[in-house]
Design a protein around this motif. Structure first.
Motif, PDB file in Angstrom:
ATOM      1  N   GLY A  15     102.406  -2.165 155.497  1.00  0.00           N
ATOM      2  CA  GLY A  15     103.166  -1.403 154.506  1.00  0.00           C
ATOM      3  C   GLY A  15     103.801  -2.354 153.512  1.00  0.00           C
ATOM      4  O   GLY A  15     103.783  -3.577 153.694  1.00  0.00           O
ATOM      5  N   MET A  16     104.367  -1.798 152.448  1.00  0.00           N
ATOM      6  CA  MET A  16     104.960  -2.696 151.453  1.00  0.00           C
ATOM      7  C   MET A  16     106.109  -2.000 150.712  1.00  0.00           C
ATOM      8  O   MET A  16     105.985  -0.853 150.279  1.00  0.00           O
ATOM      9  CB  MET A  16     103.907  -3.154 150.449  1.00  0.00           C
ATOM     10  N   VAL A  17     107.207  -2.724 150.606  1.00  0.00           N
ATOM     11  CA  VAL A  17     108.288  -2.311 149.712  1.00  0.00           C
ATOM     12  C   VAL A  17     108.190  -3.211 148.491  1.00  0.00           C
ATOM     13  O   VAL A  17     108.254  -4.441 148.615  1.00  0.00           O
ATOM     14  CB  VAL A  17     109.663  -2.424 150.386  1.00  0.00           C
TER      15      VAL A  17
ATOM     16  N   ARG B 228     102.086   3.755 153.234  1.00  0.00           N
ATOM     17  CA  ARG B 228     103.299   3.038 153.642  1.00  0.00           C
ATOM     18  C   ARG B 228     103.777   2.091 152.521  1.00  0.00           C
ATOM     19  O   ARG B 228     104.502   1.127 152.766  1.00  0.00           O
ATOM     20  CB  ARG B 228     103.064   2.248 154.932  1.00  0.00           C
ATOM     21  N   VAL B 229     103.364   2.410 151.311  1.00  0.00           N
ATOM     22  CA  VAL B 229     103.765   1.575 150.172  1.00  0.00           C
ATOM     23  C   VAL B 229     104.698   2.371 149.263  1.00  0.00           C
ATOM     24  O   VAL B 229     104.402   3.511 148.903  1.00  0.00           O
ATOM     25  CB  VAL B 229     102.532   1.114 149.363  1.00  0.00           C
TER      26      VAL B 229
ATOM     27  N   ARG C 211     112.768   3.000 153.367  1.00  0.00           N
ATOM     28  CA  ARG C 211     112.654   2.586 154.774  1.00  0.00           C
ATOM     29  C   ARG C 211     111.816   3.581 155.571  1.00  0.00           C
ATOM     30  O   ARG C 211     111.029   3.194 156.424  1.00  0.00           O
ATOM     31  CB  ARG C 211     114.041   2.439 155.396  1.00  0.00           C
TER      32      ARG C 211
ATOM     33  N   ALA D   9     108.106   2.907 154.691  1.00  0.00           N
ATOM     34  CA  ALA D   9     107.591   1.694 155.337  1.00  0.00           C
ATOM     35  C   ALA D   9     107.504   1.887 156.846  1.00  0.00           C
ATOM     36  O   ALA D   9     106.598   1.358 157.514  1.00  0.00           O
ATOM     37  CB  ALA D   9     108.494   0.509 155.002  1.00  0.00           C
TER      38      ALA D   9
ATOM     39  N   THR E  86     105.553  -4.793 157.674  1.00  0.00           N
ATOM     40  CA  THR E  86     105.806  -4.489 156.272  1.00  0.00           C
ATOM     41  C   THR E  86     105.992  -5.770 155.477  1.00  0.00           C
ATOM     42  O   THR E  86     106.649  -6.714 155.939  1.00  0.00           O
ATOM     43  CB  THR E  86     107.076  -3.622 156.139  1.00  0.00           C
TER      44      THR E  86
ATOM     45  N   VAL F  10     107.393  -7.401 151.819  1.00  0.00           N
ATOM     46  CA  VAL F  10     108.329  -7.100 150.735  1.00  0.00           C
ATOM     47  C   VAL F  10     108.001  -8.001 149.554  1.00  0.00           C
ATOM     48  O   VAL F  10     107.964  -9.228 149.710  1.00  0.00           O
ATOM     49  CB  VAL F  10     109.794  -7.321 151.161  1.00  0.00           C
TER      50      VAL F  10
ATOM     51  N   LEU G 100     113.767  -3.236 158.978  1.00  0.00           N
ATOM     52  CA  LEU G 100     112.295  -3.186 158.861  1.00  0.00           C
ATOM     53  C   LEU G 100     111.671  -4.359 159.613  1.00  0.00           C
ATOM     54  O   LEU G 100     112.309  -5.383 159.852  1.00  0.00           O
ATOM     55  CB  LEU G 100     111.893  -3.243 157.386  1.00  0.00           C
TER      56      LEU G 100
ATOM     57  N   ILE H 201     109.605  -7.013 158.927  1.00  0.00           N
ATOM     58  CA  ILE H 201     109.068  -7.700 157.754  1.00  0.00           C
ATOM     59  C   ILE H 201     108.211  -8.890 158.180  1.00  0.00           C
ATOM     60  O   ILE H 201     108.684  -9.787 158.880  1.00  0.00           O
ATOM     61  CB  ILE H 201     110.207  -8.158 156.826  1.00  0.00           C
TER      62      ILE H 201
END
Lengths: 323, 323, 323, 323, 323, 323
Positions: free
Chosen positions: B143-145, B182-183, B227, B230, B235, B237, B275, B277
């Motif tokens: 996933g990505m924030v 999940r982005v 959140r 993700a 995940t 970032v 998260l 990360i």
């Protein structure tokens, strides 16, 4: 005849800060057809190994070239009266694909040459001169007067990459675009990768005049030799702005202390008079590193100096044809 | 345990302007082995379509990161006490060969991942995130924030060129590196090429939170949703400095008015807490266009904010393992 | 033998903008043991009476020194092949306590000297040269070749304060660190406090060569005399960047119009060849007043010029020892 | 219908740094005939009482406007598809003769109006708006939405001089060009000459919304009132860049702390939607005082925001005509 | 006698950055009565045709003049001991009304002359010299030594406007303020509007020494001729900062490559010694285009050089009177 | 009564760029006798641990303060009509001797206090506030409203040095100059040396309002508490410019992201109304790191805001005395 030539906007009628920004305030035209000399931008720095930014060169050189006027105060040449000159815009470029970028530049200059005009280009990094030479010297090798801090005849970078702004003239010689015996490099200086860095170039026949030799001999002596080396054949002139001292031209990718003053550079370019110049460029003006437009102004002024020499050459060629 | 962790130089003992410049004044180490988090520079902007310069980002971010101290004043986290962190230097890059550049970055990050460390990278332009994801998400999509002014999911530039800093996440989805559902992209704004420019991204499942929605909802609301998107999976970032307003981060290639304040950005990054990360970066800091180091300071501070979240995540993971 | 010497990172393999920033891209080492020449930063400007900022000099000189390569294009000297050279980092300093600052610098240089290495320092303001001399000339007075716009032999400032960057050489002579009859100052110029400002220095035996004398005689003539004055004894070389014209080195605390060109400065330093140099420095580079890194580049280049002279001197000394 | 409209150069085909610099990369045309909206530069600052430089505004706004794309990300408006827009160049100006300067500007705008196009001007200082209004409001007074830090309704300067950038709207009301009851000034702030400085304006019927009132009410509330004040009659919009905070728009002649953020300014301009706008301008961008083009970028972006509102208004007017 | 003269603040007692900023740290006085030489600012650029900003010149020249000390290192002259000198502040100006501006300057200088003091002015653009001459040469024409890149003897701009910074000396000759046969212009260079641009000036009797002639002959030769041209009559000295190369004085409105070095300029001004100087100025310092105060420092230093010559002239005149 | 008060130069009569540069264009006077409020510069940064330059603060604040006018647009206060205010120049300082520097500042402020005037100082670094408090609070401890990013209550630096700009308020409490229970610090933020860094301050009774609390509560709530803490006793106000976000005030020694906007800062200072203010300062403006004078303008404007509050307080005190 000259009544149909394009004329720059007059700064005593329209202030320099007004109007669209073109090279020397000349009209922007869509094609080089009908021109004697085509002022052209090559906003590309795909070969830059350190500080990029020469892609922004043409725009800032245009801005600063608004300070140019119509006549040369020493030679008396009025370039816009004796040659048809205009701004043909920027070549199409590709900032993220080196090989496509080289191709686009070659094609763009080929169009200018095909139209019968001499290209006077504002780079771009020094790798741009390679595709320009591919177009200009397509039919036969040319001589070259090369003002620079660096010989730009290295071989490979970052592994096995042959095309960078440190290698154009090695490639040009390998491709038969330059006659190395008619090539002179003036102003070379600065620390080098190894003592033999210039051996290949010298072995090809290139004459390297280091800065220290210039200091001893002066512009007149050096340029007399340079003109003799270039001879009467077709000659390209390439002016890397980093030949000038960084204090006078800070906006460049690879500054080297101890360069020419602008006064010296102007004197040398004026002494190109009489050569058969088939193309010329001013390269490596990198505005993101410039200070107050100082480097772009130097670039614009050197373009004007080159233009005056080119225009006189055009005039003389025309006179010969008429006879 | 923490007694063996690397510690930054203390500014009340050695002034900030003294000593070699490393990320947050941490020791420079030759490899990521033994580290929990590897601070790494990626000095490469081979995918930049407009103003290059992010290649100089890591050096200036290091310089400005000398202003960071040991503890976070809000969370109380002391990252260097709960995780082993060091500066592993810059990845090997190639400024003139795009495909080789991508390969070198992927290999460099793969080494960090293989050593068991989480990479926290300083770019570089946003195309650098693609090879980073190739290394980090090699085994499964992540996933990505994504904080940015731009979606960076365009397709082709300058003809048929697939790799630019405007396309990394389209490529990453095509390559299966990202799970688009999940982005989440936060802060998108500015004029667009066409009204449907983001349709492809939305169709893949990416959630785009435009700046205007952020202004209405505020950081807490937006990050609660982020959140949730993700989720609990691995995940990444990515923080494009141009998500911040150009007045606060002028040194970037594609500035867009109306961005986040740094206060808003800090608040959001702090809310990443919890998260899982697996990697993070701060990209598009372009020092040649910076003013007074302001953008590099923003980049360095955002790295510190990310580091505090990462370090706490490392600490919690370690606690879970011990249990 | 040279196979064990430290080598700089090669810019044709790793671009200049990549990697940690050290002097001339050499390795950073923890101690001077094993070195012939130690490049060292002294980030301190505690003696500055007007515009502070030289404390930031070493960091920016390191950045700009990434432009240096391996060989000197005039002398052919390859310093890293004939001497073991590395970056020993910055000395410990104290920006708010003048007397402690002097002590820390003296101690730091004493360590280098004790290790058997010659210090080549990047200041710092010119007061830093005083504690350097205390370490280098501890056992006997040394001669000095001093490039500067100012004599720096004043007595007291702001009441009764003896230690400022305007007084180091008066103190050094009083302390017996300099043999004034072996001291030459070159490039002195600018308005003065009173007509007799230099009387004390001249009375001690210092030879002052004002800028106007340099202009008349040229570098070769002046340096012939300078070498004769310094003679065969141990000699220190101090290069205050403000000896160069402010247009070429604006980033300094006390600029004076009408200075050396960098070309002239380079020529003079090259003519130091043959002296027994026991230490050298480049001081008064003040980055907060610099423009585009121009002054730091000048400082870095002058360090390289000094290094080539020093390395050759080391090589010759080694040859003498072997015989 | 729209197939004949001028289109900007696409940045995914030609990079933003390439090509001649025009407003939003549109074609440069010789006349406004056939245009719906004429983008025009007014490079004149003859009324500036403190820091001149707005004469350079149009050139830099053009440069920065290369960052604009084709569609608005919030409203979805595609201005170049629904209105014919081009760059008509700069008006003829006179930098040394105030009265002639005013006349030239009025004549130039009158030509645009006569051609049936709506002028969207880039100043120039705020006095330029007076001759623009003389052309636009020649036949009847207009309403005005005025974003500014200053009311610009003072009377005389430096003795008895009536025309400065601090007086245009007093003159415009005296000349019957503005209907003061349909004028609203938003963002006024900063120290004033005397407590009653704005009494004259208020007495005429102008509604002044000080910054503090804006902070309390927000953009939506303020703009609802502003739209009501302007009403359905012909309305001019003038955007003085100094309404924005100096940190976001430093390049201006009379900066006042505590201004709008660009986000707030963008939101307000978007809420002009629905007014009958007969002309608009962005003034007081003074590049010599700008930092990194930040102010010119703000100016270019606000022009784009205004253009989207204008284009939609043109489209709706056309629809009404067709019906 | 000299005990009553005003003295500058001593930088070894009070640091240069402290205290109100006046010319050379002299007292600010309300009137020129009692002074031998009045340092005066003329913050006006109403005649500037391109880049304005010289209105800010006096303030920045004052700031940079804090670097001046009490004695000249070559001539040994102590100006403040042999002449009474002070800062009389700025003349009253009008930035928006050209004719009123000219009148105010003339009146202000007339007051200084009436008080018996010699004005040494800091401009302002070069048009300021015209009203200064109207005051200084009211009773009889004066000679002039004129350092400049431009002759400033053009006729009309932007239609029929006679007063710009390109025309002052044509007007001054027409008004009988200058004796053209006693006028010499040194350093003229750069592209020109037309080949005959200087014909009018030459026809009046002005001697123009182009830069190229200066390069050939050197300062001593040129100044010997200049002194002969000016002769023994009353002479004005005007120093346009753009005579210096833009790399050394970038902050000016009309930069021209290839100018004097500051060393050359200093040498020439020192060779004015012996002339009967009735007034002098340094003009065209435009701080908004300056870099790091470099140009203002050049301006301040040239004022100091002129002051030393003026003071000696005052001293000699007093000696003659006493005899 | 007010007819005898000093008045600033009016910018509608004399342009802002003209005339000697004093605080708010007020007369420069030799002593504080007769003044209600003394504007004073303290050009000293002897306590700066990182980036020096605040020594240049007063000069640039004076320059930018030329933009201030006579009345406050919100409160309507006309400070120069209700209080006698003037510029008393800079205190005598010593840039190279910390202890002498502290002494000189204390003495200088003591003179102002002895004259019956309230000092409103422009620093200088934050250590300058310590000797100011020694003069102002000589007779009894005072309360303090302190705007800052940092608490400045650390203990020792670089070994055992007690006096730096990070320690003034620890020293002031130890010396009994401050009543810690009447001290409030607002805006504290940024990474800290250790989690307990502020424990000592809190233990003394200081109330620290971190930036995050300010964001939650807003200016009105925070200042209500601040006024309550300061109470009715004599109170000092110290405004460290680094409380403002670095994007709005980049020219400072220790920038911390996420600060106040200038709008927020202005609102807070206006809410100081009603306190018994016995002195105030604006510190840490460091021009060498400033951009375009932005920080000095913020400093000058905050001085004006403080002045309006102070003047009203003076007026009210006078009214009480009269009653």
């Amino acid at each position: 005849m000259s009544s149909n030539f394009f004329q720059p906007v007059d700064a005593s009628a329209v202030p320099r800060f007004a109007g669209l920004s073109t090279f020397m305030r000349l009209p922007a035209v869509a094609s080089a057809v009908g021109l004697d000399i085509a002022l052209v931008g090559i906003p590309w720095d795909g070969g830059t190994t350190n500080r990029a930014g020469a892609r922004h060169g043409p725009r800032e050189i245009r801005n600063q070239s608004s300070l140019m006027r119509r006549a040369h105060h020493v030679s008396g040449v009025e370039p816009f009266s004796i040659a048809n000159v205009a701004d043909v815009g920027d070549l199409s470029v590709n900032p993220i694909n080196l090989m496509d970028g080289l191709k686009r530049i070659e094609d763009g200059i080929a169009d200018i040459v095909a139209a019968g005009a001499i290209p006077l280009a504002a780079g771009g990094d020094h790798l741009t001169t390679l595709p320009v030479l591919r177009a200009v010297a397509k039919d036969r090798p040319v001589g070259m007067v090369h003002f620079d801090a660096h010989s730009d005849t290295n071989d490979r970078y970052f592994g096995d990459n042959p095309y960078t702004h440190g290698t154009p003239f090695r490639r040009a010689i390998e491709e038969g675009l330059l006659d190395p015996k008619r090539v002179v490099q003036i102003g070379i200086r600065g620390s080098i990768y190894e003592p033999g860095e210039h051996d290949w170039a010298v072995a090809q026949g290139i004459r390297i005049i280091y800065m220290e030799e210039f200091v001893r001999r002066g512009a007149a002596g050096v340029m007399e030799e340079a003109r003799a080396i270039a001879g009467t054949g077709p000659t390209y002139v390439t002016f890397d702005i980093d030949c000038i001292d960084p204090s006078m031209a800070p906006g460049t990718g690879t500054p080297e202390l101890g360069g020419f003053t602008t006064r010296e550079a102007q004197e040398m370019v004026r002494l190109l008079d009489g050569l058969d110049i088939v193309g010329a460029d001013v390269v490596e003006v990198a505005p993101p590193f410039d200070l107050g437009g100082m480097t772009a102004l130097a670039g614009a002024t050197m373009m004007f100096e080159l233009l005056c020499v080119l225009a006189k050459s055009v005039q003389e060629a025309r006179a010969r044809e008429i006879r």
